[in-house]
Design an enzyme around this catalytic site. Structure first.
Site, PDB file in Angstrom:
ATOM      1  N   ASP A  97       0.836  -1.195   0.000  1.00  0.00           N
ATOM      2  CA  ASP A  97       0.000   0.000   0.000  1.00  0.00           C
ATOM      3  C   ASP A  97       0.879   1.255   0.000  1.00  0.00           C
ATOM      4  OD1 ASP A  97      -3.036   0.839   0.507  1.00  0.00           O
ATOM      5  OD2 ASP A  97      -1.847   1.967   1.962  1.00  0.00           O
ATOM      6  N   HIS A 259      -7.140  -6.824   0.137  1.00  0.00           N
ATOM      7  CA  HIS A 259      -6.061  -5.831   0.061  1.00  0.00           C
ATOM      8  C   HIS A 259      -4.894  -6.108   1.001  1.00  0.00           C
ATOM      9  CE1 HIS A 259      -4.115  -1.956  -0.347  1.00  0.00           C
ATOM     10  NE2 HIS A 259      -4.334  -1.644   0.916  1.00  0.00           N
TER      11      HIS A 259
END
Length: 280
Positions: A97, A259
């Protein structure tokens, strides 16, 4: 352990013995996100897990008008200086991320030191912004909310409190089951609205300037891209093709998760990293 860099004070933990591997966390997390991955890697590698500038127990400076002190260039320089202080002239870097975006810039600005780059569940920032459509804006609304001028998003985040943080980490299919209560409390304790807004403001302004200047130069080190089969990157981007636009040697695949790969599928992440790093 804390290390003073030229622009921040960086909190970190390090363990293990072997080639150094720098692990960079994502949003809205801290170095604690690697708690299922780092111990396994530390059997064969020297693992360094810092809190990025503005996160965890690292310093959280007030943003400058041009957001340059939260640019990925500034945050990458922190990491380069940390690794120098620890005695690691060359190292592998893994980023999830936001940490992946810092890792990308670290590979750009300090390429002779970065032996390999691994990015988790991201396509390059410039590619993602330039591909924006209604579907992406809905899925990644926070990219456009957090970049609004101070103090609007900061005040809104403050009004939502811990519910916002848990909502972000719990948005994958499994909800919060992959995040122990102690980890949730740590993320909540450390979260700083202004710092994280500045991170995103920089990404939408000065970082894009830096990325455009480098757009014709491909990274030369090996790159591993992993992403979640159930996430936005899988649904809206061609992750391998996107990274091949900016790097010459790219491999990777999707993992069966959302994610937060290191917390949802830690054993698979470790296996992929071991396979990638063993011959480098």
């Amino acid at each position: 352990m804390k290390i003073r860099t030229s622009g921040a004070t960086i909190n970190l933990v390090t363990a293990g013995k072997g080639p150094p591997v720098l692990l960079l966390h994502g949003y809205p997390e801290t170095h604690v996100m690697w708690h299922k991955v780092a111990p396994a890697l530390a059997r064969d590698y020297t693992v360094v897990c810092p809190d990025l500038r503005g996160y965890g127990d690292s310093s959280k400076p007030k943003g400058l008008p041009d957001h340059s002190n939260y640019s990925k260039r500034a945050m990458a320089l922190d990491m380069a200086e940390v690794m120098t202080a620890l005695g690691h002239p060359r190292f592998h870097v893994v980023g999830h991320d936001r940490g992946g975006r810092v890792a990308h810039r670290l590979a750009r600005d300090h390429g002779k030191r970065v032996r390999s780059l691994t990015v988790l569940d991201i396509s390059p920032t410039l590619k993602m912004y330039e591909s924006t459509d209604m579907q992406f804006a809905r899925a990644y609304y926070h990219w456009f909310f957090l970049i609004q001028p101070y103090p609007l998003p900061e005040k809104m985040l403050a009004s939502m409190g811990v519910g916002y943080i848990l909502g972000r980490i719990g948005r994958s299919k499994g909800g919060l089951k992959h995040f122990p209560k102690s980890v949730q409390r740590e993320y909540a304790r450390c979260f700083d609205a202004h710092s994280t807004c500045e991170d995103y403001r920089a990404a939408a302004t000065i970082d894009l300037v830096h990325d455009r200047k480098d757009s014709k130069k491909k990274l030369r080190m090996p790159v591993l891209a992993l992403w979640g089969k159930q996430g936005v990157v899988e649904a809206m981007f061609d992750c391998l093709a996107d990274w091949r636009e900016v790097a010459a040697n790219v491999r990777g695949r999707a993992l069966p998760c959302g994610h937060f790969l290191p917390e949802e599928k830690p054993k698979q992440v470790v296996a992929e990293l071991r396979r990638f790093l063993k011959d480098l």
